[in-house]
Design an enzyme around this catalytic site. Structure first.
Site, PDB file in Angstrom:
ATOM      1  CG  ASP A 154      -1.990   0.892   1.248  1.00 39.51           C
ATOM      2  OD1 ASP A 154      -2.878   1.086   0.347  1.00 39.51           O
ATOM      3  OD2 ASP A 154      -2.044   1.783   2.036  1.00 39.51           O
ATOM      4  CE1 TYR A 160      -5.551   7.302   2.268  1.00 40.38           C
ATOM      5  CE2 TYR A 160      -5.215   7.249   4.589  1.00 40.38           C
ATOM      6  CZ  TYR A 160      -5.582   6.499   3.465  1.00 40.38           C
ATOM      7  OH  TYR A 160      -5.827   5.300   3.549  1.00 40.38           O
ATOM      8  CE1 TYR A 213      -8.898   5.182   1.292  1.00 38.44           C
ATOM      9  CE2 TYR A 213     -10.021   4.555  -0.815  1.00 38.44           C
ATOM     10  CZ  TYR A 213      -8.906   4.551  -0.184  1.00 38.44           C
ATOM     11  OH  TYR A 213      -7.699   3.823  -0.127  1.00 38.44           O
ATOM     12  CG  HIS A 224      -6.308  -2.985   0.238  1.00 31.22           C
ATOM     13  ND1 HIS A 224      -5.498  -2.637  -0.851  1.00 31.22           N
ATOM     14  CD2 HIS A 224      -5.736  -2.346   1.232  1.00 31.22           C
ATOM     15  CE1 HIS A 224      -4.896  -1.561  -0.599  1.00 31.22           C
ATOM     16  NE2 HIS A 224      -4.926  -1.251   0.810  1.00 31.22           N
TER      17      HIS A 224
END
Length: 317
Positions: free
Chosen positions: A103, A229, A146, A290
């Protein structure tokens, strides 16, 4: 699990937690987690590689798990994480290493590999390959995506704050284990996408969740929301697209929602990625999500060990 040791290293002004197993004289493998993860996400892989004669090292990034948060979490960047990894390896006197990243951990691994090519024996990425900013052009996604929501200062804090920390982690694991991209409607928050009685993924136990929940209770979500993020743009100039020369294995869960991000699957499976990583192989795991490394640990461990063994000669200094 009992054989995994836990150390706290004074790194770049912070006390960072590192889980470790295996002989110090063995070839080293460093594991870089994603979100909502911590070192514990690598428990199956750490034991497998240690049993196969490697030294497994899994840090908690700053502000995650048992590692100290930065003094100003809202200013944390990917560069801080990259510098921490380099410093951890220096502290442990490791001059050559295999990197396994999942990730957003790949976004830490990529600049680390580029800045320290002499340290790299090989790279494994899970559910993500390297994507220099100039290489992959994502297509617009709805406002309720998201990532878009979590980039908005205060939005996730208000959403998460309605629930206890363990429930937030539970919901994210449930959402990210599905095959569809988490997208909320205009008048809906991301946490509302999970109904209260939805069960955990079959491969995750309540005990596993309790460990994640306890450690996010300690760390909070301030740094995790900042990196990855809200600091994505700190990854560097888009025009810089240097090559990675080290051998690389990409393990992809076939049902991972992230592969449905428009353009993502095409980028990974087309020849484009070979421009940047010429020595790369991609393997798809049927029914993998995932969290394919936790869902199908035996399969993923075998893929990793085959790669490590075939590139062991690169680990010699």
């Amino acid at each position: 699990m009992d054989k995994i040791e836990h150390k706290f290293l004074q790194i770049n002004g912070l006390k960072l937690h590192v889980a470790e197993i295996g002989s110090e004289s063995s070839p080293a493998v460093i594991f870089l987690h994603g979100f909502p993860e911590i070192w514990y996400t690598w428990r199956h892989q750490m034991i497998a590689v240690a049993n196969a004669g490697f030294r497994a090292i899994a840090p908690d990034f700053r502000g995650y798990g048992l590692s100290d948060p930065p003094a100003e979490p809202e200013k944390a960047t990917f560069t801080d994480f990259v510098n921490d990894i380099a410093s951890i390896l220096d502290f442990l006197a490791i001059s050559k290493v295999f990197v396994v990243a999942k990730d957003f951990g790949t976004m830490v691994a990529y600049p680390f590999v580029l800045h320290h090519p002499e340290k790299i024996a090989g790279i494994v990425t899970i559910n993500m390959t390297f994507m220099p900013p100039a290489a992959f052009k994502s297509h617009p996604l709805p406002e309720g995506f998201y990532v878009t929501r979590w980039r908005e200062p205060g939005r996730a804090e208000a959403d998460f704050g309605r629930l206890d920390v363990k429930t937030v982690v539970r919901n994210i694991y449930i959402l990210f284990s599905q095959s569809e991209i988490p997208i909320a409607n205009e008048n809906q928050e991301i946490m509302d996408l999970v109904k209260p009685l939805t069960p955990l993924p079959s491969w995750m136990t309540e005990e596993d969740l309790a460990i994640y929940g306890d450690l996010y209770e300690k760390s909070g979500f301030q740094t995790p929301l900042q990196v990855p993020y809200r600091s994505y743009m700190s990854l560097g100039p888009a025009e810089e697209v240097p090559k990675v020369e080290a051998p690389m294995l990409v393990i992809l869960g076939e049902d991972d929602y992230a592969l449905k991000v428009p353009g993502m699957h095409e980028y990974i499976t087309s020849g484009d990625v070979k421009k940047y990583i010429p020595n790369m192989e991609a393997i798809h795991v049927p029914h993998g999500t995932h969290f394919v490394h936790e869902q199908f640990p035996d399969k993923v461990n075998q893929l990793i060990l085959t790669f490590l063994d075939s590139n062991k000669h690169h680990s010699k200094v």
